[in-house]
Design a protein around this motif. Structure first.
Motif, mmCIF file in Angstrom:
data_model
loop_
_atom_site.group_PDB
_atom_site.id
_atom_site.type_symbol
_atom_site.label_atom_id
_atom_site.label_comp_id
_atom_site.label_asym_id
_atom_site.label_seq_id
_atom_site.Cartn_x
_atom_site.Cartn_y
_atom_site.Cartn_z
ATOM 1 N N VAL A 265 17.583 46.801 89.315
ATOM 2 C CA VAL A 265 16.149 47.012 89.088
ATOM 3 C C VAL A 265 15.918 48.282 88.277
ATOM 4 O O VAL A 265 15.096 48.320 87.353
ATOM 5 C CB VAL A 265 15.391 47.088 90.433
ATOM 6 N N VAL A 266 16.666 49.338 88.611
ATOM 7 C CA VAL A 266 16.485 50.629 87.951
ATOM 8 C C VAL A 266 16.967 50.596 86.500
ATOM 9 O O VAL A 266 16.299 51.110 85.596
ATOM 10 C CB VAL A 266 17.229 51.741 88.728
ATOM 11 N N SER A 267 18.133 49.982 86.275
ATOM 12 C CA SER A 267 18.758 50.038 84.952
ATOM 13 C C SER A 267 18.451 48.853 84.046
ATOM 14 O O SER A 267 18.577 48.939 82.833
ATOM 15 C CB SER A 267 20.277 50.135 85.108
ATOM 16 N N GLY A 268 18.048 47.728 84.662
ATOM 17 C CA GLY A 268 17.827 46.523 83.881
ATOM 18 C C GLY A 268 19.097 45.730 83.603
ATOM 19 O O GLY A 268 19.045 44.664 82.987
ATOM 20 N N GLU A 269 20.241 46.231 84.055
ATOM 21 C CA GLU A 269 21.493 45.498 83.893
ATOM 22 C C GLU A 269 21.634 44.449 84.996
ATOM 23 O O GLU A 269 20.993 44.535 86.047
ATOM 24 C CB GLU A 269 22.684 46.465 83.952
ATOM 25 N N SER A 270 22.495 43.478 84.757
ATOM 26 C CA SER A 270 22.706 42.436 85.763
ATOM 27 C C SER A 270 23.518 42.987 86.923
ATOM 28 O O SER A 270 24.301 43.931 86.768
ATOM 29 C CB SER A 270 23.440 41.242 85.149
ATOM 30 N N MET A 271 23.341 42.378 88.094
ATOM 31 C CA MET A 271 24.112 42.775 89.259
ATOM 32 C C MET A 271 25.609 42.625 88.994
ATOM 33 O O MET A 271 26.414 43.467 89.394
ATOM 34 C CB MET A 271 23.697 41.945 90.474
ATOM 35 N N GLY A 272 25.967 41.540 88.340
ATOM 36 C CA GLY A 272 27.376 41.286 88.067
ATOM 37 C C GLY A 272 28.014 42.365 87.214
ATOM 38 O O GLY A 272 29.147 42.786 87.466
ATOM 39 N N ASP A 273 27.298 42.827 86.190
ATOM 40 C CA ASP A 273 27.835 43.876 85.327
ATOM 41 C C ASP A 273 27.945 45.210 86.064
ATOM 42 O O ASP A 273 28.901 45.966 85.869
ATOM 43 C CB ASP A 273 26.954 44.054 84.089
ATOM 44 N N LEU A 274 26.960 45.485 86.909
ATOM 45 C CA LEU A 274 26.926 46.771 87.596
ATOM 46 C C LEU A 274 28.041 46.924 88.623
ATOM 47 O O LEU A 274 28.593 48.004 88.786
ATOM 48 C CB LEU A 274 25.568 46.954 88.283
ATOM 49 N N CYS A 275 28.360 45.841 89.326
ATOM 50 C CA CYS A 275 29.348 45.967 90.408
ATOM 51 C C CYS A 275 30.648 45.223 90.107
ATOM 52 O O CYS A 275 31.402 44.903 91.028
ATOM 53 C CB CYS A 275 28.748 45.500 91.737
ATOM 54 N N LYS A 276 30.918 44.981 88.841
ATOM 55 C CA LYS A 276 32.076 44.147 88.491
ATOM 56 C C LYS A 276 33.404 44.767 88.922
ATOM 57 O O LYS A 276 34.372 44.043 89.168
ATOM 58 C CB LYS A 276 32.090 43.862 86.992
ATOM 59 N N HIS A 277 33.466 46.077 89.027
ATOM 60 C CA HIS A 277 34.693 46.725 89.494
ATOM 61 C C HIS A 277 34.665 46.899 91.016
ATOM 62 O O HIS A 277 35.673 46.665 91.685
ATOM 63 C CB HIS A 277 34.881 48.073 88.810
ATOM 64 N N ALA A 278 33.519 47.292 91.542
ATOM 65 C CA ALA A 278 33.417 47.525 92.988
ATOM 66 C C ALA A 278 33.627 46.247 93.790
ATOM 67 O O ALA A 278 34.268 46.259 94.848
ATOM 68 C CB ALA A 278 32.055 48.142 93.318
ATOM 69 N N ILE A 279 33.099 45.135 93.296
ATOM 70 C CA ILE A 279 33.175 43.879 94.045
ATOM 71 C C ILE A 279 34.621 43.446 94.254
ATOM 72 O O ILE A 279 34.932 42.722 95.219
ATOM 73 C CB ILE A 279 32.359 42.776 93.323
ATOM 74 N N GLU A 280 35.524 43.881 93.387
ATOM 75 C CA GLU A 280 36.938 43.536 93.514
ATOM 76 C C GLU A 280 37.560 44.144 94.772
ATOM 77 O O GLU A 280 38.635 43.724 95.202
ATOM 78 C CB GLU A 280 37.716 44.008 92.284
ATOM 79 N N HIS A 281 36.889 45.122 95.359
ATOM 80 C CA HIS A 281 37.422 45.797 96.541
ATOM 81 C C HIS A 281 36.818 45.274 97.842
ATOM 82 O O HIS A 281 37.121 45.807 98.919
ATOM 83 C CB HIS A 281 37.199 47.303 96.416
ATOM 84 N N VAL A 282 35.969 44.263 97.743
ATOM 85 C CA VAL A 282 35.490 43.569 98.948
ATOM 86 C C VAL A 282 36.552 42.540 99.335
ATOM 87 O O VAL A 282 37.031 41.783 98.498
ATOM 88 C CB VAL A 282 34.139 42.880 98.696
ATOM 89 N N ARG A 283 36.921 42.505 100.600
ATOM 90 C CA ARG A 283 38.031 41.658 101.053
ATOM 91 C C ARG A 283 37.490 40.322 101.573
ATOM 92 O O ARG A 283 37.309 40.114 102.774
ATOM 93 C CB ARG A 283 38.844 42.417 102.105
ATOM 94 N N PHE A 284 37.236 39.422 100.636
ATOM 95 C CA PHE A 284 36.584 38.158 100.950
ATOM 96 C C PHE A 284 37.354 37.276 101.939
ATOM 97 O O PHE A 284 36.726 36.577 102.739
ATOM 98 C CB PHE A 284 36.286 37.386 99.658
ATOM 99 N N PRO A 285 38.693 37.269 101.953
ATOM 100 C CA PRO A 285 39.382 36.452 102.954
ATOM 101 C C PRO A 285 39.086 36.851 104.397
ATOM 102 O O PRO A 285 39.303 36.056 105.317
ATOM 103 C CB PRO A 285 40.864 36.672 102.610
ATOM 104 N N LEU A 286 38.586 38.072 104.618
ATOM 105 C CA LEU A 286 38.266 38.523 105.971
ATOM 106 C C LEU A 286 36.921 37.999 106.460
ATOM 107 O O LEU A 286 36.549 38.220 107.617
ATOM 108 C CB LEU A 286 38.275 40.061 106.035
ATOM 109 N N ILE A 287 36.197 37.302 105.589
ATOM 110 C CA ILE A 287 34.886 36.748 105.944
ATOM 111 C C ILE A 287 35.068 35.342 106.505
ATOM 112 O O ILE A 287 35.825 34.532 105.980
ATOM 113 C CB ILE A 287 33.957 36.729 104.705
ATOM 114 N N ASP A 288 34.372 35.075 107.593
ATOM 115 C CA ASP A 288 34.451 33.765 108.251
ATOM 116 C C ASP A 288 34.044 32.644 107.288
ATOM 117 O O ASP A 288 33.128 32.832 106.466
ATOM 118 C CB ASP A 288 33.523 33.755 109.469
ATOM 119 N N PRO A 289 34.714 31.472 107.333
ATOM 120 C CA PRO A 289 34.398 30.374 106.395
ATOM 121 C C PRO A 289 32.933 29.966 106.371
ATOM 122 O O PRO A 289 32.405 29.657 105.292
ATOM 123 C CB PRO A 289 35.286 29.227 106.897
ATOM 124 N N ASP A 290 32.264 29.939 107.528
ATOM 125 C CA ASP A 290 30.840 29.561 107.528
ATOM 126 C C ASP A 290 30.013 30.558 106.715
ATOM 127 O O ASP A 290 29.145 30.172 105.929
ATOM 128 C CB ASP A 290 30.315 29.491 108.963
#
Length: 291
Positions: free
Chosen positions: A206-231
């Motif tokens: 919202v502040v920068s006008g950039e897309s969410m994907g562009d803003l967190c493209k490096h940070a999101i790689e450090h979220v450990r998605f396999p640890l999230i329940d399938p549902d």
């Protein structure tokens, strides 16, 4: 003949006496115009050049360009910060507040004053709380204060939920966010960590006008998605079809783990954190929920 033994008087007395000529026009031979408002400060070249190599070099370089009456313009530092800098150079102490500590630290490093930087780091460390730790860790990383960064991370690890809700969290850089996300000691489940990253990206989008994907493209790689329940992962995948801030390969990797239950001990994505909740889907890594 012996050279004798040097003994020192009370440094507090010297500090008090030297403070009398701090920003004093008496016997001053240098004037500074500081900040956007061009606030006037008076100084003494012999003291400033003896105490600070940056000032010594500044005076030597510009001696042929300045007359005695010409002021030095320092527009990139705020007057209260410059006064703290002068106070340290004249008295070997500086007055710091919660509002100025990080800027004073930056000035100390810019002017090569290691002792002053240590004073600032000590103040910041002693004042750490969930309300200011995001600003502190950002400063620690910016100014390469590794010990301070680790102390900030320890506080964040212990109470990430409160930190994620603090005002400073969404104001951090992606570099600082990544530093936090790399920690195995975060006391938070992965779904909550993803929500925090999403909130950070949403606000900054919202502040920068950039897309969410562009803003967190490096940070999101450090979220450990396999640890999230399938549902929960299924819901995240559907939401991502609209917002598109999570790369497909991360979700695919998580589904692959849940499907074949094979564990690669070198895969950081499946390494539990301190706050990872037991789930039946994590039985393969020894975190099955109790029945």
């Amino acid at each position: 003949m012996s050279d004798g033994e040097a003994r020192f008087g009370d440094p507090k007395v010297l500090a008090v006496e030297m403070s009398k000529i701090l920003d004093s026009q008496d016997h001053s031979d240098i004037k500074f115009l500081v900040g956007e408002e061009r606030k006037i400060f008076f100084g003494h070249k012999c003291i400033l050049s003896a105490r600070c190599e940056v000032f010594r070099a500044m005076f030597a370089e510009q001696s042929t360009k300045h007359s005695a009456a010409d002021p030095y313009v320092l527009s990139d530092i705020k007057p209260p910060i410059f006064r703290a800098l002068l106070e340290f150079l004249y008295t070997n102490k500086c007055t710091i507040t919660a509002d100025t500590s990080i800027d004073v630290l930056g000035a100390a490093i810019e002017y090569g004053l290691e002792d002053m930087a240590r004073i600032c780091v000590g103040y910041i460390r002693d004042s750490l709380s969930v309300d200011n730790v995001c600003e502190a860790i950002q400063a620690a990383l910016t100014y390469c204060q590794d010990d301070l960064a680790r102390e900030c991370l320890t506080l964040i690890d212990g109470d990430p939920d409160a930190v994620f809700r603090s005002r400073g969290f969404t104001e951090m850089s992606e570099e600082a966010l990544i530093y936090i996300l790399q920690s195995d000691k975060l006391m938070a489940d992965e779904g909550e960590i993803l929500k925090a990253v999403k909130e950070w990206a949403t606000v900054n989008s919202v502040v920068s006008g950039e897309s969410m994907g562009d803003l967190c493209k490096h940070a999101i790689e450090h979220v450990r998605f396999p640890l999230i329940d399938p549902d929960e992962l299924s819901f995240i995948e559907k939401e991502n079809n609209r917002k598109k801030y999570i790369p497909i390969h991360l979700i695919s990797h998580a589904w692959k783990f849940h499907a074949i239950k094979e564990v690669d001990r070198n895969d950081i994505q499946i390494r539990p954190r301190a706050g990872t909740l037991p789930k039946e889907s994590l039985r393969a890594i020894g975190l099955a929920a109790n029945k």
